[in-house]
Scaffold this motif. Structure first.
Motif, PDB file in Angstrom:
ATOM      1  N   SER A   1       0.863  -1.173   0.000  1.00 54.98           N
ATOM      2  CA  SER A   1       0.000   0.000   0.000  1.00 54.98           C
ATOM      3  C   SER A   1       0.902   1.227   0.000  1.00 54.98           C
ATOM      4  N   SER A   2       0.296   2.368  -0.314  1.00 55.90           N
ATOM      5  CA  SER A   2       1.076   3.593  -0.424  1.00 55.90           C
ATOM      6  C   SER A   2       0.150   4.792  -0.309  1.00 55.90           C
ATOM      7  N   ALA A   3       0.738   5.922  -0.023  1.00 56.48           N
ATOM      8  CA  ALA A   3       0.009   7.183  -0.135  1.00 56.48           C
ATOM      9  C   ALA A   3      -0.216   7.449  -1.619  1.00 56.48           C
TER      10      ALA A   3
ATOM     11  N   HIS B   1      -4.566   4.867   8.087  1.00 55.98           N
ATOM     12  CA  HIS B   1      -5.087   3.507   7.943  1.00 55.98           C
ATOM     13  C   HIS B   1      -4.006   2.555   7.414  1.00 55.98           C
ATOM     14  N   ALA B   2      -3.260   2.991   6.412  1.00 55.30           N
ATOM     15  CA  ALA B   2      -2.222   2.128   5.822  1.00 55.30           C
ATOM     16  C   ALA B   2      -1.137   1.781   6.840  1.00 55.30           C
TER      17      ALA B   2
ATOM     18  N   CYS C   1      -0.466  -2.044   8.375  1.00 53.28           N
ATOM     19  CA  CYS C   1       0.672  -2.735   7.770  1.00 53.28           C
ATOM     20  C   CYS C   1       1.431  -3.555   8.821  1.00 53.28           C
ATOM     21  N   ASP C   2       2.207  -4.497   8.318  1.00 51.52           N
ATOM     22  CA  ASP C   2       3.117  -5.263   9.173  1.00 51.52           C
ATOM     23  C   ASP C   2       4.482  -4.591   9.245  1.00 51.52           C
ATOM     24  N   LEU C   3       4.803  -3.856   8.202  1.00 52.00           N
ATOM     25  CA  LEU C   3       6.127  -3.256   8.040  1.00 52.00           C
ATOM     26  C   LEU C   3       6.005  -2.072   7.093  1.00 52.00           C
ATOM     27  N   ALA C   4       6.756  -1.008   7.365  1.00 53.49           N
ATOM     28  CA  ALA C   4       6.795   0.137   6.457  1.00 53.49           C
ATOM     29  C   ALA C   4       8.205   0.295   5.895  1.00 53.49           C
TER      30      ALA C   4
END
Length: 147
Positions: free
Chosen positions: A33-35, A72-73, A77-80
């Motif tokens: 996912s991303s902005a 939200h993302a 998430c599990d990791l960024a």
């Protein structure tokens, strides 16, 4: 293992595509996912709330609308992966790193050596620092394929 990875930061290069394509080639079980990465669309996120007379208030509204997606993302998430590029200051990426740190979300910074000093606090809370997308793909492969 399946991972949900949020890709944050610099939008002027293809680093996101390199990571996503590298993970596809490795057949890794990852959802990204991303902005919003298109400047005009991101800047216009709040335009539906009415016209503003100054760019400050337009930017303010759009930042708040964009924050819904980003919050939200990051929370889901599990990791960024947080990318800092050379050309522009990515204050939003630094904010995302701080938010990850506050939530206890692991993150990896991605930047070249010239930014080590400027990002020492951000890197200090990161689980890793990578210098190129290939290193990120290697870490993601390790995380998703090791027992």
């Amino acid at each position: 293992m399946k991972l949900k990875v949020y890709l944050s930061g610099e939008i002027h290069s293809d680093w996101r595509t390199q990571i996503i394509e590298g993970c596809k080639r490795q057949e890794l079980n990852i959802t990204f996912s991303s902005a919003v990465t298109e400047h005009d669309a991101s800047d216009a996120a709040g335009d539906g709330l009415g016209e503003e007379s100054t760019s400050f208030w337009r930017d303010h509204k759009s930042a708040k609308v964009n924050a819904i997606r980003i919050k939200h993302a990051i929370e889901s998430c599990d990791l960024a992966i947080i990318r800092f590029g050379e050309k522009y200051k990515q204050w939003n990426a630094a904010f995302d790193a701080g938010y990850c740190a506050a939530l206890g979300k692991p993150y990896i910074t991605l930047h070249d050596e010239s930014l080590v000093h400027a990002l020492k606090e951000v890197d200090g809370s990161a689980q890793a620092w990578a210098q190129n997308p290939e290193q990120i793909v290697n870490i993601l492969k390790y995380l998703t394929t090791q027992a």
